[in-house]
Design a protein around this motif. Structure first.
Motif, PDB file in Angstrom:
ATOM      1  N   LEU A   1      23.647  -3.694  29.732  1.00  0.00           N
ATOM      2  CA  LEU A   1      24.559  -2.719  29.122  1.00  0.00           C
ATOM      3  C   LEU A   1      24.043  -2.221  27.777  1.00  0.00           C
ATOM      4  N   TYR A   2      23.393  -3.108  27.040  1.00  0.00           N
ATOM      5  CA  TYR A   2      22.813  -2.695  25.757  1.00  0.00           C
ATOM      6  C   TYR A   2      21.877  -1.505  25.946  1.00  0.00           C
ATOM      7  N   GLY A   3      21.056  -1.567  26.984  1.00  0.00           N
ATOM      8  CA  GLY A   3      20.109  -0.477  27.230  1.00  0.00           C
ATOM      9  C   GLY A   3      20.799   0.859  27.443  1.00  0.00           C
ATOM     10  N   PHE A   4      21.942   0.839  28.091  1.00  0.00           N
ATOM     11  CA  PHE A   4      22.682   2.083  28.312  1.00  0.00           C
ATOM     12  C   PHE A   4      23.364   2.570  27.038  1.00  0.00           C
ATOM     13  N   VAL A   5      23.897   1.661  26.262  1.00  0.00           N
ATOM     14  CA  VAL A   5      24.581   2.049  25.022  1.00  0.00           C
ATOM     15  C   VAL A   5      23.617   2.786  24.089  1.00  0.00           C
ATOM     16  N   ALA A   6      22.388   2.319  24.020  1.00  0.00           N
ATOM     17  CA  ALA A   6      21.404   2.966  23.134  1.00  0.00           C
ATOM     18  C   ALA A   6      21.184   4.434  23.510  1.00  0.00           C
ATOM     19  N   THR A   7      21.319   4.769  24.779  1.00  0.00           N
ATOM     20  CA  THR A   7      21.099   6.157  25.203  1.00  0.00           C
ATOM     21  C   THR A   7      22.213   7.094  24.741  1.00  0.00           C
ATOM     22  N   LEU A   8      23.319   6.551  24.290  1.00  0.00           N
ATOM     23  CA  LEU A   8      24.454   7.371  23.863  1.00  0.00           C
ATOM     24  C   LEU A   8      24.353   7.823  22.410  1.00  0.00           C
ATOM     25  N   GLN A   9      23.360   7.347  21.679  1.00  0.00           N
ATOM     26  CA  GLN A   9      23.192   7.755  20.285  1.00  0.00           C
ATOM     27  C   GLN A   9      22.964   9.264  20.202  1.00  0.00           C
ATOM     28  N   PRO A  10      23.525   9.940  19.197  1.00  0.00           N
ATOM     29  CA  PRO A  10      23.368  11.386  19.073  1.00  0.00           C
ATOM     30  C   PRO A  10      21.918  11.836  18.834  1.00  0.00           C
ATOM     31  N   ASP A  11      21.125  11.038  18.149  1.00  0.00           N
ATOM     32  CA  ASP A  11      19.721  11.375  17.900  1.00  0.00           C
ATOM     33  C   ASP A  11      18.939  11.232  19.198  1.00  0.00           C
ATOM     34  N   ALA A  12      18.022  12.148  19.446  1.00  0.00           N
ATOM     35  CA  ALA A  12      17.289  12.162  20.720  1.00  0.00           C
ATOM     36  C   ALA A  12      15.971  11.395  20.670  1.00  0.00           C
ATOM     37  N   HIS A  13      15.628  10.772  19.567  1.00  0.00           N
ATOM     38  CA  HIS A  13      14.320  10.128  19.407  1.00  0.00           C
ATOM     39  C   HIS A  13      14.415   8.620  19.652  1.00  0.00           C
ATOM     40  N   PHE A  14      13.855   8.199  20.773  1.00  0.00           N
ATOM     41  CA  PHE A  14      13.897   6.796  21.172  1.00  0.00           C
ATOM     42  C   PHE A  14      13.353   5.880  20.084  1.00  0.00           C
ATOM     43  N   GLY A  15      12.201   6.214  19.536  1.00  0.00           N
ATOM     44  CA  GLY A  15      11.581   5.368  18.508  1.00  0.00           C
ATOM     45  C   GLY A  15      12.457   5.202  17.282  1.00  0.00           C
TER      46      GLY A  15
END
Length: 110
Positions: free
Chosen positions: A46-60
């Motif tokens: 679930l942590y991995g999915f939550v990170a994708t919800l951040q408004p910033d588009a830069h993974f790094g």
């Protein structure tokens, strides 16, 4: 509002990742069994999915900033779940990390 949403997502991500790792730890190191380990694996996923919800588009950028949240959150989790008592250096280190999070995520960019 975007900053508040981002902070809330960092807190949620920390709960999922740190909580998941703690559950695996309890299942393996404290011999609580596979149900604990399985719950931990689900929380880590679930942590991995939550990170994708951040408004910033830069993974790094997201993962770098989250590292600072993880440091502070891990100390807080240890205090609540395991009775850990951080010393002043732990607290100072966590504050430095959180300042880093603020700079990475919320500094004005042109």
């Amino acid at each position: 509002m975007t900053v508040l949403r981002s902070i809330a997502l960092f807190v949620l991500a920390a709960c999922a990742e740190i909580g998941g790792a703690w559950l695996v730890w309890q299942g393996v190191r404290e011999h609580r069994g596979l149900v604990w380990v399985g719950a931990g694996v689900v929380a880590l996923g679930l942590y991995g999915f939550v990170a994708t919800l951040q408004p910033d588009a830069h993974f790094g950028r997201i993962l770098a900033a989250y590292g600072g949240v993880f440091v502070a959150g891990s100390l807080a989790w240890g205090m609540v779940a395991d009775g850990f008592r951080p010393d002043r250096w732990d607290v100072i280190g966590a504050l430095v990390c959180l300042v880093g999070v603020a700079v990475i995520m919320y500094a004005p960019r042109g």
